[in-house]
Design an enzyme around this catalytic site. Structure first.
Site, PDB file in Angstrom:
ATOM      1  N   ARG A  43       7.246   1.627   1.017  1.00  0.00           N
ATOM      2  CA  ARG A  43       7.537   0.213   1.291  1.00  0.00           C
ATOM      3  C   ARG A  43       7.968  -0.480  -0.002  1.00  0.00           C
ATOM      4  O   ARG A  43       8.818  -1.373   0.019  1.00  0.00           O
ATOM      5  CB  ARG A  43       6.311  -0.476   1.899  1.00  0.00           C
ATOM      6  CG  ARG A  43       6.621  -1.838   2.520  1.00  0.00           C
ATOM      7  CD  ARG A  43       5.421  -2.376   3.284  1.00  0.00           C
ATOM      8  NE  ARG A  43       5.163  -1.575   4.464  1.00  0.00           N
ATOM      9  CZ  ARG A  43       4.028  -1.583   5.154  1.00  0.00           C
ATOM     10  NH1 ARG A  43       3.023  -2.352   4.742  1.00  0.00           N
ATOM     11  NH2 ARG A  43       3.877  -0.840   6.226  1.00  0.00           N
ATOM     12  N   ARG A  88       0.262  -9.096  -2.891  1.00  0.00           N
ATOM     13  CA  ARG A  88       0.176  -7.922  -2.016  1.00  0.00           C
ATOM     14  C   ARG A  88       0.759  -8.264  -0.655  1.00  0.00           C
ATOM     15  O   ARG A  88       0.441  -9.310  -0.076  1.00  0.00           O
ATOM     16  CB  ARG A  88      -1.279  -7.489  -1.875  1.00  0.00           C
ATOM     17  CG  ARG A  88      -1.563  -6.665  -0.615  1.00  0.00           C
ATOM     18  CD  ARG A  88      -2.929  -6.031  -0.617  1.00  0.00           C
ATOM     19  NE  ARG A  88      -3.463  -5.862   0.739  1.00  0.00           N
ATOM     20  CZ  ARG A  88      -3.013  -4.998   1.639  1.00  0.00           C
ATOM     21  NH1 ARG A  88      -2.003  -4.221   1.356  1.00  0.00           N
ATOM     22  NH2 ARG A  88      -3.568  -4.911   2.842  1.00  0.00           N
ATOM     23  N   SER A  90      -0.480  -4.705   5.946  1.00  0.00           N
ATOM     24  CA  SER A  90      -0.765  -4.838   7.374  1.00  0.00           C
ATOM     25  C   SER A  90      -2.241  -5.128   7.583  1.00  0.00           C
ATOM     26  O   SER A  90      -3.066  -4.887   6.704  1.00  0.00           O
ATOM     27  CB  SER A  90      -0.362  -3.559   8.116  1.00  0.00           C
ATOM     28  OG  SER A  90      -1.054  -2.444   7.587  1.00  0.00           O
ATOM     29  N   ARG A 133       7.483  -2.651  13.846  1.00  0.00           N
ATOM     30  CA  ARG A 133       7.113  -2.659  12.427  1.00  0.00           C
ATOM     31  C   ARG A 133       8.351  -2.845  11.554  1.00  0.00           C
ATOM     32  O   ARG A 133       8.315  -3.556  10.550  1.00  0.00           O
ATOM     33  CB  ARG A 133       6.406  -1.353  12.045  1.00  0.00           C
ATOM     34  CG  ARG A 133       4.971  -1.264  12.564  1.00  0.00           C
ATOM     35  CD  ARG A 133       4.394   0.119  12.301  1.00  0.00           C
ATOM     36  NE  ARG A 133       3.034   0.222  12.787  1.00  0.00           N
ATOM     37  CZ  ARG A 133       1.954   0.166  12.023  1.00  0.00           C
ATOM     38  NH1 ARG A 133       2.084  -0.022  10.727  1.00  0.00           N
ATOM     39  NH2 ARG A 133       0.751   0.265  12.531  1.00  0.00           N
ATOM     40  N   ASP A 186      -1.885  -4.661  14.502  1.00  0.00           N
ATOM     41  CA  ASP A 186      -2.630  -4.351  15.721  1.00  0.00           C
ATOM     42  C   ASP A 186      -3.677  -5.431  15.931  1.00  0.00           C
ATOM     43  O   ASP A 186      -4.007  -6.177  15.002  1.00  0.00           O
ATOM     44  CB  ASP A 186      -3.280  -2.967  15.630  1.00  0.00           C
ATOM     45  CG  ASP A 186      -4.210  -2.828  14.433  1.00  0.00           C
ATOM     46  OD1 ASP A 186      -5.413  -2.638  14.637  1.00  0.00           O
ATOM     47  OD2 ASP A 186      -3.742  -2.909  13.277  1.00  0.00           O
ATOM     48  N   ARG A 237       1.705  10.301  -9.504  1.00  0.00           N
ATOM     49  CA  ARG A 237       0.996  10.469  -8.229  1.00  0.00           C
ATOM     50  C   ARG A 237       1.823   9.969  -7.041  1.00  0.00           C
ATOM     51  O   ARG A 237       1.273   9.621  -5.989  1.00  0.00           O
ATOM     52  CB  ARG A 237      -0.363   9.753  -8.256  1.00  0.00           C
ATOM     53  CG  ARG A 237      -1.339  10.325  -9.273  1.00  0.00           C
ATOM     54  CD  ARG A 237      -2.597   9.504  -9.385  1.00  0.00           C
ATOM     55  NE  ARG A 237      -3.527  10.092 -10.322  1.00  0.00           N
ATOM     56  CZ  ARG A 237      -4.627  10.768  -9.975  1.00  0.00           C
ATOM     57  NH1 ARG A 237      -4.923  10.938  -8.701  1.00  0.00           N
ATOM     58  NH2 ARG A 237      -5.424  11.267 -10.900  1.00  0.00           N
ATOM     59  N   GLY A 251       0.806  -1.206   0.000  1.00  0.00           N
ATOM     60  CA  GLY A 251       0.000   0.000   0.000  1.00  0.00           C
ATOM     61  C   GLY A 251       0.840   1.258   0.000  1.00  0.00           C
ATOM     62  O   GLY A 251       0.577   2.207  -0.737  1.00  0.00           O
TER      63      GLY A 251
END
Length: 237
Positions: free
Chosen positions: A29, A92, A95, A221, A208, A48, A25
């Site tokens: 990353r 993909r 998280s 993380r 989480d 973008r 996402g």
């Protein structure tokens, strides 16, 4: 394939992107994966700010790219990759918020299927409810990799939600139906893969826990989110 590139959202030309794309996402990353997993990465997109790179990993040509947040965003990028760039496989890595009591922070969730509260499937005008699922061969390889690497994981159903902040999330109801975790993209990715005759898999890190309120720290993380990348890059594409 008729060359319709660049697309409105990807500035690459046909041939710039590998048949396998590992997506995250956060475009940063994707940059991290390019810098740490790919040999000689070349940037193919910055439209973008959605960074994309192509390089080599263990002798195989692989691309990495961001996909943004939510079903509309990943739906656009994965559609263009599958239909205009000859991409055959998208994995993909992302998280998720855990809903299962046996999941812990940093564990992996391999999404066998993806429920959703989105209306994305309505476009296909199917006479019923479509169940988006992963490619089994990719899923089997991912579980084997977790076993070999000693990474804790669970396989099952996730919820791809259109809503991040909700006054009535109904997490207890989804949990009672066996949903392992909540994320925001897998269902659309799996639908686009099915509609185009291609492959997809989603590998998630528990960031989480929606039952206990536990959350990962920034340091956690950094140390645990690379596990899903290790698994994704170990697959036989």
């Amino acid at each position: 394939m008729t060359d319709q590139t660049p697309t409105p959202h990807i500035g690459a030309r046909l041939g710039d992107i590998a048949e396998t794309v590992i997506m995250a996402g956060d475009p940063l990353r994707a940059k991290f994966m390019a810098e740490n997993f790919l040999e000689a990465p070349v940037q193919f997109n910055n439209v973008r700010g959605m960074l994309g790179f192509t390089g080599a990993h263990n002798g195989h040509r692989i691309s990495v790219m961001g996909h943004g947040m939510g079903i509309p965003s990943i739906a656009i990028y994965s559609f263009e990759l599958y239909h205009f760039y000859g991409v055959k496989t998208i994995v993909r890595v992302g998280s998720a918020g855990a809903l299962h009591p046996d999941l812990h922070l940093g564990d992996l969730v391999i999404a066998m299927g993806a429920c959703t509260n989105s209306n994305y499937a309505a476009q296909y005008e199917l006479p019923g409810t479509f169940a988006p699922i992963a490619d089994y061969r990719l899923l089997r390889q991912a579980t084997d990799a977790c076993e070999q690497l000693g990474i804790p994981y669970k396989v099952g159903n996730v919820l791809s939600s259109d809503v991040f902040y909700s006054p009535n999330p109904h997490n207890d109801k989804w949990g009672k139906m066996g949903i392992l975790a909540v994320e925001m993209e897998a269902a659309a990715l799996y639908m686009n893969a099915a509609a185009s005759g291609n492959r997809a898999l989603t590998i998630l890190t528990v960031s989480d826990h929606l039952l206990t309120g536990e959350v990962t720290t920034a340091e956690e993380r950094q140390t645990t989110f690379t596990r899903m990348m290790d698994v994704a890059f170990s697959l036989n594409y």
